[in-house]
Design a protein around this motif. Structure first.
Motif, short mmCIF file in Angstrom:
data_model
loop_
_atom_site.label_atom_id
_atom_site.label_comp_id
_atom_site.label_asym_id
_atom_site.label_seq_id
_atom_site.Cartn_x
_atom_site.Cartn_y
_atom_site.Cartn_z
N GLN A 1 0.74 -1.24 0.07
CA GLN A 1 0.04 -0.03 -0.11
C GLN A 1 0.84 1.29 -0.08
OE1 GLN A 1 -3.14 -0.06 3.08
NE2 GLN A 1 -3.13 2.12 3.06
N LEU A 2 1.68 1.38 0.72
CA LEU A 2 2.87 2.29 0.86
C LEU A 2 3.55 2.41 -0.62
CD1 LEU A 2 4.34 4.64 2.37
CD2 LEU A 2 5.87 2.90 3.26
N VAL A 3 3.96 1.47 -1.24
CA VAL A 3 4.48 1.57 -2.31
C VAL A 3 3.69 2.10 -3.60
CG1 VAL A 3 5.74 0.09 -4.31
CG2 VAL A 3 6.19 -0.28 -1.97
N LEU B 1 -7.05 8.09 4.26
CA LEU B 1 -7.85 6.73 3.80
C LEU B 1 -6.90 5.30 4.05
CD1 LEU B 1 -9.83 7.59 0.76
CD2 LEU B 1 -10.70 7.21 2.93
N GLY B 2 -5.58 5.67 3.76
CA GLY B 2 -4.61 4.57 4.03
C GLY B 2 -4.48 4.38 5.52
N VAL C 1 -5.54 0.78 10.16
CA VAL C 1 -6.16 0.44 11.48
C VAL C 1 -7.45 -0.53 11.21
CG1 VAL C 1 -8.01 1.29 13.12
CG2 VAL C 1 -6.07 2.69 12.51
N LEU C 2 -8.09 -0.78 10.10
CA LEU C 2 -9.14 -1.53 9.91
C LEU C 2 -8.49 -3.10 9.55
CD1 LEU C 2 -11.62 0.27 7.49
CD2 LEU C 2 -11.80 -0.15 10.14
N ASP D 1 -3.83 17.77 -2.68
CA ASP D 1 -5.38 17.63 -2.95
C ASP D 1 -5.60 16.04 -3.13
OD1 ASP D 1 -5.67 20.07 -2.36
OD2 ASP D 1 -6.20 20.71 -4.39
N ILE D 2 -4.92 15.19 -3.94
CA ILE D 2 -4.99 13.82 -4.23
C ILE D 2 -4.35 12.90 -3.10
CG2 ILE D 2 -4.38 12.15 -5.87
CD1 ILE D 2 -4.39 14.06 -8.04
#
Length: 467
Positions: free
Chosen positions: A24-26, A180-181, A186-187, A172-173
């Motif tokens: 996800q970080l990549v 959200l990441g 956390v989820l 802004d993006i």
């Protein structure tokens, strides 16, 4: 010296989080680079459009009059172009192209080798005072037909606004995506923790069994758990069941050994006590003969019990020539057969390869031939056969003795069951034969022979062939 155990690695929870959050970080970083490139591209398009409009508007303010020029460029328009000091717009009018007429600075010419068409704007990048700028250029023709001239109008704009627009667009993006990441992380942590709860319950159940004996361990029960945890619990239950079976076999072996050795050992003790009380040499010799017979019987029983224990261990199958092994064992029993006046012979294949344990198959052949020689009686015939029948190898030992009634044939493979009271047997020979056949993936059976006699058959699967 006891070696220190290897330190445990990352927990399963941390490994799952690492492998889920790292991609996800990549992807987030790759998305940032892509968004920056896209933002620069769109900002460049906006600047180019603005420069094109500006250079056309400025060109309209320069009106040719005869062989001269009228520049209608009020001070207010100039102030608008120069109002942003961080994003100052430079302009220049030159005629002929490159010779300064008016403007707020000398602007760089276009790259060499580029063809400039009159009336068509040209956009290019250059450097002004060491800083990158975007330049729009427009050339128009004026003058008389006999004295044509060309006017060049240039408008330049620094790329600071382009980079500012790109930064704002990327922020802004990416900022909402970062939020959200984090929320997704956390989820995922909560989901992983919830998904690993069955493993915690499995660990707790195994911990509750730590103080119990292996034979008393109940199977693990998980009512609500993922399929993988159920599979793990099932594998642990299979392991516990195998341990219980192994302990049961060991306990049964010990019980059988204790039960079967008790009687002959008690007989030996009583005979030696009587022998010690004898004074007559002949009577003493008879007592010692009985002691010797009892010792032989006990030794035979111990050998059979050890053979039985060996058959219950894991079997390592190796390719071997079953026909050659049967002939070899039959030759070893030939002297005893001759002494018992029994005709011992071999029939069947010259060579037949099977996958088996040589020591165990030799033990089964020894037991079959020994039983046949003991119970067939004098002047009998004993035939050892090795045959190929379809996908199976068959070992047969047939004798022409009195045979067994049908009611007894059903019990010949039971442990410690004997159909005859002849001395020397202990009721384990055929049980060992059946166990060895089963360990090799085959089976054992007994059949009556006409007009009299008994045939014991072992079947073994041939390697590489399926039934």
């Amino acid at each position: 010296m006891k070696q220190a155990g290897r330190a445990p690695g990352l927990s399963l929870k941390r490994q799952l989080l690492l492998w889920l959050l790292l991609p996800q970080l990549v992807l987030w970083l790759a998305g940032g680079v892509l968004a920056w490139r896209v933002a620069l591209n769109y900002a460049e398009k906006g600047i180019d459009q603005s420069l094109t409009q500006s250079v056309r508007s400025l060109a309209r303010q320069v009106k040719p009059i005869g062989s001269g020029l009228l520049v209608d460029f009020p001070r207010a328009a100039q102030d608008i172009l120069e109002q942003d000091p961080t994003d100052r717009v430079g302009y220049m009018v030159s005629s002929p192209p490159g010779r300064f007429v008016l403007g707020n600075g000398q602007l760089p010419p276009p790259p060499p080798g580029i063809t400039i068409d009159a009336g068509e704007p040209l956009i290019y990048e250059a450097k002004l005072a060491g800083k990158p700028v975007r330049v729009a250029l427009l050339e128009v023709n004026y003058g008389e037909a006999d004295a044509p001239q060309r006017l060049r109008v240039q408008v330049a704009k620094s790329l600071a606004v382009q980079q500012r627009i790109a930064r704002e667009l990327v922020a802004d993006i990416l900022l909402p995506l970062l939020v959200l990441g984090l929320l997704l992380g956390v989820l995922m942590y909560a989901g992983i923790a919830r998904g690993l709860r069955p493993l915690k319950r499995l660990e707790a159940q195994l911990g509750d069994r730590a103080g119990r004996t292996l034979a008393a361990l109940p199977p693990i029960e998980l009512k609500e758990a993922p399929q993988e945890v159920h599979s793990l619990a099932a594998a642990v239950n299979q392991l516990l069941d195998a341990v219980r079976r192994s302990l049961s076999q060991e306990k049964r072996f010990l019980n059988d050994a204790a039960h079967q050795l008790r009687t002959p050992l008690a007989g030996l003790i009583s005979q030696t006590e009587l022998a010690l009380q004898e004074t007559e040499p002949q009577a003493l010799k008879e007592r010692l003969g009985k002691v010797h017979a009892g010792a032989l019987r006990s030794a035979h029983l111990v050998h059979q019990l050890l053979s039985l224990a060996r058959t219950e261990a894991e079997v390592s199958l190796q390719p071997l020539d079953l026909a050659a092994l049967a002939r070899e064992v039959a030759r070893e029993w030939t002297p005893r057969a001759l002494a018992a006046r029994v005709d011992l012979g071999y029939e069947g294949e010259d060579t037949l390869t099977v996958a088996g344990e040589k020591l165990l198959l030799r033990e089964s052949l020894n037991n079959l031939i020994e039983n046949a020689l003991r119970y067939a009686g004098r002047d009998a015939r004993v035939t050892v056969r090795v045959l190929r029948q379809g996908t199976e190898a068959v070992i047969e030992v047939e004798d022409s003795g009195p045979g067994l009634p049908e009611s007894d044939r059903a019990r010949v493979f039971e442990r410690f069951w004997r159909a005859s009271e002849l001395p020397g047997g202990c009721g384990l020979g055929l049980a060992i034969v059946a166990e060895i056949a089963q360990r090799h993936g085959g089976g054992a059976s007994v059949h009556a022979v006409q007009p009299s006699g008994l045939l014991v058959r072992l079947t073994l699967p041939l390697p590489g062939l399926k039934t």
